[in-house]
Scaffold this motif. Structure first.
Motif, PDB file in Angstrom:
ATOM      1  N   ASP A  99     -65.967 -70.668 -69.777  1.00  0.00           N
ATOM      2  CA  ASP A  99     -65.145 -69.673 -69.087  1.00  0.00           C
ATOM      3  C   ASP A  99     -63.666 -69.875 -69.380  1.00  0.00           C
ATOM      4  N   VAL A 100     -62.932 -68.786 -69.397  1.00  0.00           N
ATOM      5  CA  VAL A 100     -61.480 -68.826 -69.539  1.00  0.00           C
ATOM      6  C   VAL A 100     -60.897 -67.757 -68.631  1.00  0.00           C
ATOM      7  N   ILE A 101     -59.742 -68.047 -68.039  1.00  0.00           N
ATOM      8  CA  ILE A 101     -59.086 -67.104 -67.139  1.00  0.00           C
ATOM      9  C   ILE A 101     -57.867 -66.514 -67.838  1.00  0.00           C
ATOM     10  N   VAL A 102     -57.822 -65.189 -67.900  1.00  0.00           N
ATOM     11  CA  VAL A 102     -56.680 -64.503 -68.492  1.00  0.00           C
ATOM     12  C   VAL A 102     -55.810 -63.944 -67.371  1.00  0.00           C
ATOM     13  N   HIS A 103     -54.515 -63.868 -67.626  1.00  0.00           N
ATOM     14  CA  HIS A 103     -53.553 -63.443 -66.609  1.00  0.00           C
ATOM     15  C   HIS A 103     -52.834 -62.175 -67.060  1.00  0.00           C
ATOM     16  N   CYS A 104     -52.436 -61.384 -66.091  1.00  0.00           N
ATOM     17  CA  CYS A 104     -51.843 -60.073 -66.360  1.00  0.00           C
ATOM     18  C   CYS A 104     -50.411 -60.022 -65.851  1.00  0.00           C
ATOM     19  N   LYS A 105     -49.534 -59.409 -66.639  1.00  0.00           N
ATOM     20  CA  LYS A 105     -48.165 -59.132 -66.223  1.00  0.00           C
ATOM     21  C   LYS A 105     -47.890 -57.646 -66.424  1.00  0.00           C
ATOM     22  N   TYR A 106     -47.082 -57.068 -65.537  1.00  0.00           N
ATOM     23  CA  TYR A 106     -46.826 -55.631 -65.534  1.00  0.00           C
ATOM     24  C   TYR A 106     -45.396 -55.346 -65.998  1.00  0.00           C
ATOM     25  N   GLU A 107     -45.269 -54.476 -66.992  1.00  0.00           N
ATOM     26  CA  GLU A 107     -43.948 -54.091 -67.474  1.00  0.00           C
ATOM     27  C   GLU A 107     -43.309 -53.091 -66.506  1.00  0.00           C
ATOM     28  N   LYS A 108     -42.003 -53.225 -66.321  1.00  0.00           N
ATOM     29  CA  LYS A 108     -41.214 -52.316 -65.481  1.00  0.00           C
ATOM     30  C   LYS A 108     -41.757 -52.253 -64.052  1.00  0.00           C
ATOM     31  N   LEU A 109     -42.216 -53.391 -63.580  1.00  0.00           N
ATOM     32  CA  LEU A 109     -42.759 -53.472 -62.224  1.00  0.00           C
ATOM     33  C   LEU A 109     -41.628 -53.522 -61.214  1.00  0.00           C
ATOM     34  N   GLY A 110     -41.677 -52.652 -60.227  1.00  0.00           N
ATOM     35  CA  GLY A 110     -40.656 -52.610 -59.183  1.00  0.00           C
ATOM     36  C   GLY A 110     -41.016 -53.514 -58.022  1.00  0.00           C
ATOM     37  N   ASP A 111     -40.673 -53.081 -56.828  1.00  0.00           N
ATOM     38  CA  ASP A 111     -40.968 -53.864 -55.630  1.00  0.00           C
ATOM     39  C   ASP A 111     -42.465 -53.869 -55.348  1.00  0.00           C
ATOM     40  N   TRP A 126     -47.699 -50.229 -68.553  1.00  0.00           N
ATOM     41  CA  TRP A 126     -48.040 -51.077 -69.690  1.00  0.00           C
ATOM     42  C   TRP A 126     -48.198 -52.485 -69.127  1.00  0.00           C
ATOM     43  N   ILE A 127     -49.311 -53.129 -69.456  1.00  0.00           N
ATOM     44  CA  ILE A 127     -49.520 -54.496 -68.984  1.00  0.00           C
ATOM     45  C   ILE A 127     -49.685 -55.426 -70.181  1.00  0.00           C
ATOM     46  N   GLN A 128     -49.356 -56.679 -69.968  1.00  0.00           N
ATOM     47  CA  GLN A 128     -49.500 -57.717 -70.982  1.00  0.00           C
ATOM     48  C   GLN A 128     -50.529 -58.726 -70.473  1.00  0.00           C
ATOM     49  N   ILE A 129     -51.540 -59.004 -71.276  1.00  0.00           N
ATOM     50  CA  ILE A 129     -52.613 -59.912 -70.887  1.00  0.00           C
ATOM     51  C   ILE A 129     -52.484 -61.196 -71.688  1.00  0.00           C
ATOM     52  N   TYR A 130     -52.314 -62.301 -70.974  1.00  0.00           N
ATOM     53  CA  TYR A 130     -52.046 -63.604 -71.584  1.00  0.00           C
ATOM     54  C   TYR A 130     -53.278 -64.513 -71.528  1.00  0.00           C
ATOM     55  N   ASP A 131     -53.246 -65.541 -72.375  1.00  0.00           N
ATOM     56  CA  ASP A 131     -54.252 -66.619 -72.400  1.00  0.00           C
ATOM     57  C   ASP A 131     -55.605 -66.152 -72.927  1.00  0.00           C
ATOM     58  N   LEU A 132     -55.616 -65.100 -73.724  1.00  0.00           N
ATOM     59  CA  LEU A 132     -56.865 -64.651 -74.334  1.00  0.00           C
ATOM     60  C   LEU A 132     -57.282 -65.618 -75.447  1.00  0.00           C
ATOM     61  N   PRO A 133     -58.558 -65.932 -75.558  1.00  0.00           N
ATOM     62  CA  PRO A 133     -59.017 -66.808 -76.640  1.00  0.00           C
ATOM     63  C   PRO A 133     -58.846 -66.135 -78.001  1.00  0.00           C
ATOM     64  N   VAL A 134     -58.854 -66.927 -79.030  1.00  0.00           N
ATOM     65  CA  VAL A 134     -58.774 -66.407 -80.393  1.00  0.00           C
ATOM     66  C   VAL A 134     -59.987 -65.510 -80.649  1.00  0.00           C
ATOM     67  N   GLY A 135     -59.729 -64.336 -81.218  1.00  0.00           N
ATOM     68  CA  GLY A 135     -60.799 -63.403 -81.499  1.00  0.00           C
ATOM     69  C   GLY A 135     -61.060 -62.393 -80.391  1.00  0.00           C
ATOM     70  N   TYR A 136     -60.263 -62.447 -79.328  1.00  0.00           N
ATOM     71  CA  TYR A 136     -60.457 -61.556 -78.186  1.00  0.00           C
ATOM     72  C   TYR A 136     -59.295 -60.566 -78.031  1.00  0.00           C
ATOM     73  N   MET A 137     -58.629 -60.242 -79.123  1.00  0.00           N
ATOM     74  CA  MET A 137     -57.486 -59.334 -79.073  1.00  0.00           C
ATOM     75  C   MET A 137     -57.828 -57.921 -79.544  1.00  0.00           C
ATOM     76  N   SER A 138     -59.094 -57.594 -79.689  1.00  0.00           N
ATOM     77  CA  SER A 138     -59.494 -56.304 -80.240  1.00  0.00           C
ATOM     78  C   SER A 138     -59.346 -55.189 -79.215  1.00  0.00           C
ATOM     79  N   GLU A 139     -59.374 -53.959 -79.714  1.00  0.00           N
ATOM     80  CA  GLU A 139     -59.247 -52.799 -78.841  1.00  0.00           C
ATOM     81  C   GLU A 139     -60.442 -52.667 -77.902  1.00  0.00           C
ATOM     82  N   SER A 140     -61.626 -53.027 -78.376  1.00  0.00           N
ATOM     83  CA  SER A 140     -62.812 -52.943 -77.519  1.00  0.00           C
ATOM     84  C   SER A 140     -62.698 -53.880 -76.321  1.00  0.00           C
ATOM     85  N   ILE A 141     -62.172 -55.080 -76.558  1.00  0.00           N
ATOM     86  CA  ILE A 141     -61.928 -55.999 -75.446  1.00  0.00           C
ATOM     87  C   ILE A 141     -60.840 -55.434 -74.541  1.00  0.00           C
TER      88      ILE A 141
END
Length: 284
Positions: free
Chosen positions: A156-168, A89-104
């Protein structure tokens, strides 16, 4: 039945691993773990629901090493089963308003890995800090960290990703198969200082914080029937241990009590204010 391995260059304490994984999973019908060759294991579940729960709840890790597994078919040689992918499961941050849809989310999922699932339950909040999707990652490739998105207005906008339960993982090359200590890229570097493009910031914060139980006065956004929850669903005078008259009296005294609080963050002299409030009370 599944064939499994841990992504690590360290030696695994097999006995400790068996007990730890069994204690974490607690399969209703039990589990049998057998090492078929060094670093390769067979995990035998005795009920399909136990195995499905483990598959959907991953990734799992032991001593920081991510567990990679795949199912074994009847008559299939477990030593030849590919173990190259793990789901996160990943979390994507810094998405612009209106870019939270399933298609995106599908497009982003297929960039960071292979899209598996969109978490629609993450939409219930009045303000979403991140998009949550499940992806399949190829462990032979470095983890992806960010992506540039071109908006409709050509900005342009840069979105960042974080990973849940990420190990080493290796902070030098971004692979899950080893840590920085065992990285060949670091050992062949000419300079002593190696540029680290990955880091612990890739680990997503826990979704549910531990600690003490939640205050009954703290409302969540979906607590639509909060009043009935507080007074036990009855309409009598009892209000969670207090009488309504007590609440009225508190409102009558709100002007005097408010002298002890500062809501704008200014530095106030509480002791002086307390003295003034005491004098005012005695003069009545």
């Amino acid at each position: 039945m599944s064939v499994d391995k841990f992504l690590t260059e360290k030696n695994i304490n097999v006995r400790a691993m068996k007990s730890k994984m069994a204690d974490i999973w607690r399969p209703a019908r039990g589990i049998n773990i057998k090492e078929i060759k060094t670093g390769l294991f067979l995990f035998q579940f005795y009920h399909k629901d136990d195995m499905q729960w483990v598959v959907k709840g991953g990734p799992w890790s032991f001593d920081g090493a991510i567990l990679v597994f795949n199912t074994v078919g009847n008559g299939e040689d477990p030593t030849k089963v590919l173990l190259n992918e793990v789901e996160f499961w990943i979390q994507i941050y810094d998405l612009p308003v209106g870019y939270m849809s399933e298609s995106i989310g599908k497009q982003l999922g297929n960039f960071f890995g292979t899209f598996v699932q969109y978490d629609s339950s993450n939409n219930k909040s009045i303000w979403r800090e991140f998009m949550r999707i499940r992806i399949k990652v190829d462990v032979r490739r470095p983890l992806k960290r960010k992506k540039k998105i071109c908006k409709k207005d050509k900005s342009d906008v840069i979105v960042h990703c974080k990973y849940e339960k990420l190990g080493d993982l290796c902070f030098v090359c971004g692979l899950l198969t080893h840590t920085e200590r065992f990285c060949s890229k670091r050992s062949t570097a000419e300079s002593e200082s190696v540029n680290k493009e990955w880091g612990s910031w890739l680990r997503a914060p826990p979704r549910r914080a531990g600690g003490s139980s939640r205050s009954k006065w703290l409302r969540e956004e979906d607590d639509g029937d909060w009043g009935n929850k507080i007074d036990g669903g009855t309409n009598n005078e009892k209000f969670s241990g207090f009488q309504k008259s007590d609440l009225v009296q508190r409102r009558d005294n709100s002007n005097q009590e408010s002298a002890f609080f500062s809501f704008d963050g200014a530095d106030t002299n509480n002791s002086e204010m307390a003295k003034l409030a005491m004098q005012a009370s005695q003069s009545k």
